[in-house]
Design a protein around this motif. Structure first.
Motif, PDB file in Angstrom:
ATOM      1  N   PHE A 295       0.857  -1.171   0.029  1.00 39.08           N
ATOM      2  CA  PHE A 295       0.146   0.094  -0.059  1.00 39.08           C
ATOM      3  C   PHE A 295       1.064   1.260   0.069  1.00 39.08           C
ATOM      4  O   PHE A 295       1.847   1.246   0.743  1.00 39.08           O
ATOM      5  N   PRO A 296       0.506   2.066  -0.672  1.00 38.70           N
ATOM      6  CA  PRO A 296      -0.664   2.178  -1.820  1.00 38.70           C
ATOM      7  C   PRO A 296      -0.123   1.614  -2.975  1.00 38.70           C
ATOM      8  O   PRO A 296       0.976   1.445  -3.345  1.00 38.70           O
ATOM      9  N   SER A 297      -1.187   1.180  -3.838  1.00 35.17           N
ATOM     10  CA  SER A 297      -1.095   0.512  -5.006  1.00 35.17           C
ATOM     11  C   SER A 297      -1.606   0.971  -6.262  1.00 35.17           C
ATOM     12  O   SER A 297      -1.334   0.790  -7.472  1.00 35.17           O
ATOM     13  N   LYS A 298      -1.925   2.441  -6.044  1.00 39.08           N
ATOM     14  CA  LYS A 298      -2.620   3.326  -7.118  1.00 39.08           C
ATOM     15  C   LYS A 298      -2.433   4.652  -6.764  1.00 39.08           C
ATOM     16  O   LYS A 298      -2.061   4.719  -5.627  1.00 39.08           O
ATOM     17  N   ASN A 299      -3.171   5.495  -7.545  1.00 35.63           N
ATOM     18  CA  ASN A 299      -3.114   7.030  -7.384  1.00 35.63           C
ATOM     19  C   ASN A 299      -3.891   7.299  -6.021  1.00 35.63           C
ATOM     20  O   ASN A 299      -4.844   6.585  -5.485  1.00 35.63           O
TER      21      ASN A 299
ATOM     22  N   SER B 216      -2.222  22.146  -0.328  1.00 37.90           N
ATOM     23  CA  SER B 216      -1.088  22.178   0.393  1.00 37.90           C
ATOM     24  C   SER B 216      -0.562  20.764   0.778  1.00 37.90           C
ATOM     25  O   SER B 216       0.694  20.769   0.784  1.00 37.90           O
ATOM     26  N   VAL B 217      -1.287  19.839   1.229  1.00 40.49           N
ATOM     27  CA  VAL B 217      -0.733  18.658   1.478  1.00 40.49           C
ATOM     28  C   VAL B 217      -0.472  17.712   0.251  1.00 40.49           C
ATOM     29  O   VAL B 217       0.688  17.443   0.251  1.00 40.49           O
ATOM     30  N   GLN B 218      -1.111  18.011  -0.890  1.00 38.74           N
ATOM     31  CA  GLN B 218      -0.645  17.486  -2.202  1.00 38.74           C
ATOM     32  C   GLN B 218       0.644  18.074  -2.534  1.00 38.74           C
ATOM     33  O   GLN B 218       1.589  17.149  -3.147  1.00 38.74           O
ATOM     34  N   LYS B 219       0.878  19.087  -2.588  1.00 42.43           N
ATOM     35  CA  LYS B 219       2.041  19.914  -2.919  1.00 42.43           C
ATOM     36  C   LYS B 219       3.328  19.223  -2.124  1.00 42.43           C
ATOM     37  O   LYS B 219       4.411  19.098  -2.541  1.00 42.43           O
ATOM     38  N   VAL B 220       3.165  19.359  -0.638  1.00 37.03           N
ATOM     39  CA  VAL B 220       4.229  19.220   0.205  1.00 37.03           C
ATOM     40  C   VAL B 220       4.754  17.835   0.139  1.00 37.03           C
ATOM     41  O   VAL B 220       5.970  17.412   0.029  1.00 37.03           O
ATOM     42  N   LEU B 221       3.561  17.095  -0.012  1.00 38.08           N
ATOM     43  CA  LEU B 221       4.076  15.407  -0.114  1.00 38.08           C
ATOM     44  C   LEU B 221       4.955  15.184  -1.579  1.00 38.08           C
ATOM     45  O   LEU B 221       5.768  14.412  -1.218  1.00 38.08           O
ATOM     46  N   LYS B 222       4.388  15.639  -2.495  1.00 39.72           N
ATOM     47  CA  LYS B 222       5.096  15.128  -3.923  1.00 39.72           C
ATOM     48  C   LYS B 222       6.454  16.298  -3.901  1.00 39.72           C
ATOM     49  O   LYS B 222       7.429  15.483  -4.222  1.00 39.72           O
ATOM     50  N   ASP B 223       6.267  17.465  -3.379  1.00 43.35           N
ATOM     51  CA  ASP B 223       7.722  18.279  -3.332  1.00 43.35           C
ATOM     52  C   ASP B 223       8.744  17.411  -2.706  1.00 43.35           C
ATOM     53  O   ASP B 223       9.857  17.594  -2.945  1.00 43.35           O
TER      54      ASP B 223
ATOM     55  N   VAL C 149       5.734  10.494  -1.168  1.00 38.35           N
ATOM     56  CA  VAL C 149       4.846   9.528  -1.579  1.00 38.35           C
ATOM     57  C   VAL C 149       5.156   9.391  -3.128  1.00 38.35           C
ATOM     58  O   VAL C 149       5.157  10.139  -4.001  1.00 38.35           O
ATOM     59  N   ASP C 150       5.328   8.067  -3.514  1.00 39.06           N
ATOM     60  CA  ASP C 150       5.748   7.678  -4.833  1.00 39.06           C
ATOM     61  C   ASP C 150       4.642   7.873  -6.057  1.00 39.06           C
ATOM     62  O   ASP C 150       4.647   8.322  -7.015  1.00 39.06           O
ATOM     63  N   GLU C 151       3.318   7.419  -5.409  1.00 35.34           N
ATOM     64  CA  GLU C 151       2.332   7.509  -6.279  1.00 35.34           C
ATOM     65  C   GLU C 151       1.754   8.963  -6.704  1.00 35.34           C
ATOM     66  O   GLU C 151       2.113   9.764  -5.769  1.00 35.34           O
ATOM     67  N   ASN C 152       0.972   9.021  -7.717  1.00 36.38           N
ATOM     68  CA  ASN C 152       0.502  10.481  -8.119  1.00 36.38           C
ATOM     69  C   ASN C 152      -0.616  10.661  -7.050  1.00 36.38           C
ATOM     70  O   ASN C 152      -1.316  10.049  -6.542  1.00 36.38           O
TER      71      ASN C 152
END
Length: 325
Positions: free
Chosen positions: A29-33, A52-59, A63-66
């Protein structure tokens, strides 16, 4: 025959491994977006929190998944949260105290118990403000006037009774023996309209989010009498807390994250790790500063306790307000 024996052993080991993985729930887990639901239109507080959560997790490559943000506006969060209820653990949603009040006010059948607490993220604070030339110099004086004659003070609030702006003053008034249902609340479309009414002399005081009145206070256009934080804020050192005014009140206007029902311990632990790292990042701290939010992080276990305490508090406040359905 020897080859057949080896093949049988390999097959047996594969079956045992598969059964073991299935029994332990160790599916990756996770196995998809990942989808983060903002239960409102773009541009509001829930949407800003989700992005804000999306941006900081990705930047920060946590998290590897989209990670996608999807807006599901309607019903004061009802539409988005109902959507989450039917999804799997790859879906999360931003929440707030409306999860309690919608139910208490008879506007929703959803309760906090139908979801999995993941984290509490940040808070704003509530403020009580008056015109700069008001005869009331302290929050205590204003409450005394309300107690003497509840209808003598016109109080601006928006966009509806039963929200945090309203209930923070309900709690303050109740603590002083004032019946909040007898107070004269004038309801406006939103925070901006509430402040305009105050500056225009249409109300005597307003109860609203600190962000709505902070700049006007600093510019000397109105005066904040009390804030709902536990201690004075660095950039508003002249503004006392409710506690300093003799009212035992700390009232966070918080936002958090929850998941669908029946998430596994492993899935919850995954988000504890990722969000725990996110809130320590410099980018998240900058995000808090830019949005005038304060760190209010609690992990899943702490949030579970906090949510239950908040549910009990809000039931009491809505009942005191006279709005209970």
């Amino acid at each position: 025959m020897k080859k057949l024996g080896i093949l049988l052993i390999v097959f047996f080991m594969m079956v045992v491994t598969a059964c073991s993985n299935s029994a332990s729930g160790s599916k990756e887990f996770p196995s998809k977006n990942i989808e983060i639901i903002a239960p409102a239109s773009p541009g509001g507080g829930w949407d800003l929190t989700a992005r804000s959560v999306q941006k900081v997790l990705k930047d920060n490559e946590l998290v590897d998944e989209n990670i996608n943000v999807i807006n599901k506006p309607g019903g004061g969060g009802e539409v988005g949260w109902k959507y989450l209820e039917s999804k799997d653990s790859h879906y999360l949603a931003i929440n707030s105290s409306l999860l309690f009040t919608n139910n208490l006010l008879g506007q929703s059948k959803l309760t906090y118990e139908q979801f999995t607490p993941i984290a509490t993220l940040a808070t704003e604070w509530q403020a009580l403000a008056v015109p700069v030339d008001s005869k009331y110099e302290t929050a205590s004086q204003l409450l005394d006037a309300m107690k003497k004659d509840p209808k003598s003070i016109k109080i601006g609030v928006g966009p509806a009774l039963g929200n945090d702006d309203h209930l923070s003053l309900v709690q303050a008034a109740s603590s002083k023996g004032i019946d909040p249902s007898k107070l004269d609340f004038l309801v406006y479309e939103g925070g901006g309209d509430v402040v305009t009414a105050l500056l225009g002399g249409h109300v005597d005081t307003v109860t609203t989010s600190l962000s709505e009145v902070k700049e006007q206070h600093l510019a000397g256009k109105l005066k904040i009498l009390a804030i709902s934080s536990g201690k004075r804020l660095e950039d508003l050192k002249d503004v006392p807390t409710w506690k300093e005014e003799g009212v035992d009140l700390v009232f966070p206007h918080w936002r958090g994250i929850m998941g669908p029902p029946d998430m596994t311990e492993e899935e919850i632990a995954y988000w504890d790790e990722k969000i725990g790292k996110m809130v320590k990042s410099d980018e998240w701290k900058k995000m808090l500063e830019n949005n005038d939010w304060e760190d209010f992080y609690k992990d899943s276990k702490e949030t579970e306790v906090f949510i239950k305490e908040q549910a009990e508090l809000y039931e009491e406040l809505v009942n005191n307000s006279g709005l209970m359905q």
